[in-house]
Scaffold this motif. Structure first.
Motif, PDB file in Angstrom:
ATOM      1  N   SER A   1      42.726  85.122  14.685  1.00 51.37           N
ATOM      2  CA  SER A   1      42.760  86.516  15.150  1.00 51.37           C
ATOM      3  C   SER A   1      41.383  86.967  15.620  1.00 51.37           C
ATOM      4  N   GLY A   2      40.342  86.579  14.870  1.00 50.07           N
ATOM      5  CA  GLY A   2      38.985  86.910  15.297  1.00 50.07           C
ATOM      6  C   GLY A   2      38.608  86.232  16.597  1.00 50.07           C
ATOM      7  N   LEU A   3      38.986  84.954  16.742  1.00 49.58           N
ATOM      8  CA  LEU A   3      38.693  84.231  17.977  1.00 49.58           C
ATOM      9  C   LEU A   3      39.520  84.750  19.150  1.00 49.58           C
ATOM     10  N   PHE A   4      40.682  85.297  18.862  1.00 50.41           N
ATOM     11  CA  PHE A   4      41.511  85.923  19.889  1.00 50.41           C
ATOM     12  C   PHE A   4      40.738  87.054  20.564  1.00 50.41           C
ATOM     13  N   CYS A   5      40.099  87.891  19.761  1.00 49.89           N
ATOM     14  CA  CYS A   5      39.297  89.001  20.306  1.00 49.89           C
ATOM     15  C   CYS A   5      38.020  88.480  20.970  1.00 49.89           C
ATOM     16  N   TYR A   6      37.410  87.466  20.357  1.00 48.79           N
ATOM     17  CA  TYR A   6      36.164  86.905  20.906  1.00 48.79           C
ATOM     18  C   TYR A   6      36.399  86.325  22.301  1.00 48.79           C
TER      19      TYR A   6
ATOM     20  N   THR B   1      52.541  74.785  23.226  1.00 50.42           N
ATOM     21  CA  THR B   1      52.922  74.424  24.594  1.00 50.42           C
ATOM     22  C   THR B   1      53.317  75.657  25.398  1.00 50.42           C
ATOM     23  N   VAL B   2      54.065  76.561  24.781  1.00 49.65           N
ATOM     24  CA  VAL B   2      54.439  77.798  25.472  1.00 49.65           C
ATOM     25  C   VAL B   2      53.204  78.615  25.811  1.00 49.65           C
ATOM     26  N   GLY B   3      52.258  78.697  24.874  1.00 50.68           N
ATOM     27  CA  GLY B   3      51.017  79.417  25.138  1.00 50.68           C
ATOM     28  C   GLY B   3      50.217  78.800  26.261  1.00 50.68           C
TER      29      GLY B   3
ATOM     30  N   TYR C   1      46.568  83.449  24.769  1.00 53.87           N
ATOM     31  CA  TYR C   1      47.978  83.077  24.778  1.00 53.87           C
ATOM     32  C   TYR C   1      48.304  82.034  23.707  1.00 53.87           C
ATOM     33  N   LEU C   2      47.322  81.178  23.362  1.00 56.05           N
ATOM     34  CA  LEU C   2      47.580  80.124  22.379  1.00 56.05           C
ATOM     35  C   LEU C   2      47.689  80.675  20.962  1.00 56.05           C
ATOM     36  N   VAL C   3      46.823  81.643  20.627  1.00 57.17           N
ATOM     37  CA  VAL C   3      46.833  82.186  19.262  1.00 57.17           C
ATOM     38  C   VAL C   3      48.179  82.839  18.927  1.00 57.17           C
ATOM     39  N   PRO C   4      48.709  83.750  19.773  1.00 59.25           N
ATOM     40  CA  PRO C   4      50.042  84.301  19.460  1.00 59.25           C
ATOM     41  C   PRO C   4      51.114  83.222  19.411  1.00 59.25           C
ATOM     42  N   GLY C   5      51.022  82.236  20.318  1.00 59.84           N
ATOM     43  CA  GLY C   5      52.035  81.179  20.334  1.00 59.84           C
ATOM     44  C   GLY C   5      52.070  80.399  19.031  1.00 59.84           C
ATOM     45  N   VAL C   6      50.891  80.041  18.510  1.00 62.66           N
ATOM     46  CA  VAL C   6      50.831  79.248  17.276  1.00 62.66           C
ATOM     47  C   VAL C   6      51.191  80.092  16.062  1.00 62.66           C
ATOM     48  N   LEU C   7      50.594  81.275  15.956  1.00 67.30           N
ATOM     49  CA  LEU C   7      50.824  82.099  14.763  1.00 67.30           C
ATOM     50  C   LEU C   7      52.267  82.604  14.685  1.00 67.30           C
TER      51      LEU C   7
END
Length: 596
Positions: free
Chosen positions: A278-283, A429-431, A451-457
């Protein structure tokens, strides 16, 4: 009408970008490959499983099917765990580092930075590439020289000492050489002996003994595969830093860094990993959309911190000008950071598998707390299933695939369901596909973690919600607390961890590197891995003038203690246990290795 126009625009855009589809597929497969391989390589016995049952070694000529596998030692992956505090600090440190690199590049240029980082990553590149190549070569060799294979419904084991295939299961007289095994073709008989010699040379293990003064005394085992893989790693790093950096060499080093990272790093728990992502998502949003930092640094740093994918050549309008080649980039952080969460999901799958196999048993025990005459009381005990390695033996699994499950050794049937890992792979893969589509539409670099962080989490926590295992996932942790040990002689005080001198600390660090690389698995006699107590024991056995050595220990001569540096290479000899009548041998045929 609006929907029809939108569809027409989408079709037109697809036709314009269709030539990029092979490159996009290349990018997705290249991202998934190190995640899948590294996650499986990080597997070891979970806390929900008991230690594997060890069998005594058989005497020479034993017909037991596992006679050569009895010395398999348990390989425990020691991952560097994260705490919630690390998860919060990491994005801040990453932002500061990125800003510092951007400042240095814009002020002093990228040449000096690339030179410094080039030699820094050269060391890591040697280690990572050698590890990747060594493991890949071991798997390939297992297909060429398997230990087990099936033929006519029977299971055979290749005996390297006798140079024959012996029936393990499926014959009346098991353990005998079976004439039903296909005979060697006439044209191959000339090379028959050479094939056995090559097989023995590949599986032969050697021991390197290094001694420096009184504190460093290490023995490390290696094979020809390890030596050649190390040489290959040195060659690739030297070529990349001294000659040229073609895109495929950069990708090889990038694959290797990702592969080793999954076996060294762990978010410890799903809550910590979710906080980190989540932190890296914002970064990532800040670094790509709101500043030029990420794009500038990625384009100017010619280091194995990214994967590079050649795009189709574009025709240049200028007459007689050669076609222009451009590249797409994917940062290693976009693979490693979601990947360590996905590797944790795979280990969680293994944990749940053995958790479901646990059984509660009621045992009788004597309670003597209330007097001299003890009373029997019932106590509930959890019995764990012994762990069976689920990785390795790839070649043996392939060559025995046609045999029924009951005819194969248990280790060749080991498997477990992987719902969380496969769900995270789909989410990743979707992300990635979403990232590529948005980048293609807007023609602008995209923060992949957006896009990867929401896909994985979402895939992981959504799977837990559907399966009703949210609390199990929330409470799962790989954190291991250090056991208190007594230090300071007779003081009786206990402190966390081990207190070692500086020399022994470096020895232990080197031991951890060797164990990770697969070089400390085969009965290494070095004592550093046992901590400070082993160091003191070794020093006590050397003794001083007038000291009485401990029972069964020989005091080394003063001349041996004065050795400044010693280096020897010899064939590996497994340490025999009391009552062991088997003959020691340096071949891996006699002591089968565990990891492939």
């Amino acid at each position: 009408m609006d929907a029809q126009k939108l569809l027409d625009v989408a079709i037109q855009h697809f036709n314009d970008e269709r030539h990029l589809i092979p490159m996009y597929l290349h990018l997705i497969v290249s991202a998934l490959f190190p995640i899948y391989a590294g996650a499986h390589a990080s597997l070891s016995r979970p806390s929900s499983a008991a230690k594997p049952v060890k069998k005594k070694r058989r005497s020479v000529g034993s017909q037991d099917e596992d006679a050569d596998d009895d010395d398999d030692e348990e390989v425990v992956q020691k991952l560097e765990g994260m705490s919630p505090r690390d998860a919060v600090i990491y994005p801040v440190v990453a932002g500061i580092t990125l800003a510092g690199l951007y400042y240095l590049i814009t002020k002093y240029g990228a040449k000096a930075i690339n030179l410094i980082f080039g030699w820094y990553f050269a060391v890591a590149g040697v280690f990572s590439v050698a590890k990747l190549v060594s493991d890949a070569a071991t798997v390939a060799i297992s297909f060429v020289f398997p230990t087990y294979f099936g033929w006519n419904g029977r299971l055979y084991r290749v005996d390297g000492t006798k140079k024959k295939a012996i029936v393990v299961r499926g014959a009346a007289d098991e353990g005998e050489v079976d004439s039903a095994v296909p005979s060697v073709p006439t044209w191959l008989k000339t090379f028959y002996g050479t094939i056995w010699a090559v097989r023995a040379a590949i599986k032969q293990r050697y021991t390197v003994h290094v001694r420096a003064g009184r504190d460093l005394d290490e023995k490390t085992n290696f094979t020809m595969v390890h030596a050649l893989a190390t040489l290959f790693g040195i060659t690739t790093s030297a070529y990349a830093n001294l000659v040229a950096k073609p895109w495929y060499l950069t990708n090889l080093q990038g694959f290797a860094v990702c592969y080793t990272a999954f076996q060294m790093l762990s978010p410890t728990s799903f809550t910590t990993g979710s906080l980190l992502l989540s932190g890296l998502f914002c970064y990532d949003i800040w670094a790509v959309f709101f500043t030029p930092l990420m794009v500038t640094v990625a384009k100017n740093l010619d280091q194995p911190i990214k994967l590079v994918f050649p795009r189709p050549e574009e025709v240049v309008q200028a007459p007689f000008a050669p076609p222009k080649r451009q590249y797409s980039m994917l940062g290693l952080g976009d693979i490693v950071l979601p990947g360590i969460m996905m590797a944790l999901a795979l280990r969680f799958d293994l944990y749940l598998f053995y958790l479901a196999k646990q059984q509660r048993k009621t045992v009788q025990k004597v309670d003597t707390a209330n007097g001299k005459e003890g009373k029997e009381a019932e106590a509930e005990m959890i019995e764990k299933a012994p762990y069976i390695p689920v990785t390795g033996y790839s070649g043996d699994r392939f060559w025995t695939a046609r045999l029924p499950t009951s005819s194969r050794p248990e280790k060749l049937n080991a498997s477990f369901p992987k719902p969380y890992f496969y769900a995270s792979m789909i989410g990743y893969t979707v992300g990635m596909l979403t990232t590529l589509v948005v980048m293609s539409v807007y023609q602008h670099a995209q923060p992949a973690l957006l896009y990867l962080v929401p896909g994985v989490l979402v895939s992981l926590w959504g799977t837990a919600l559907v399966r009703g295992e949210v609390m199990a996932m929330w409470g799962f942790s790989e954190a291991v607390d250090a056991e208190p040990v007594e230090v300071g002689g007779d003081t009786g005080k206990k402190e966390e961890g081990l207190k070692l001198d500086s020399a022994q600390t470096w020895v232990n660090m080197w031991d951890e590197v060797l164990r990770f690389w697969g070089l400390k698995e085969w009965g290494t006699e070095g004592k550093s891995g046992k901590g400070a107590a082993a160091v003191e024991e070794k020093r006590a056995t050397r003794g001083k003038a007038g000291d009485v050595p401990a029972k069964g220990k020989a005091v080394e001569s003063a001349q041996d203690d004065d050795v400044v540096f010693g280096f020897t290479i010899s064939r590996y000899r497994p340490k025999q246990e009391a009552g062991d009548l088997s003959e020691p041998s340096g071949s891996a045929e006699d002591v089968a290795g565990k990891r492939e």
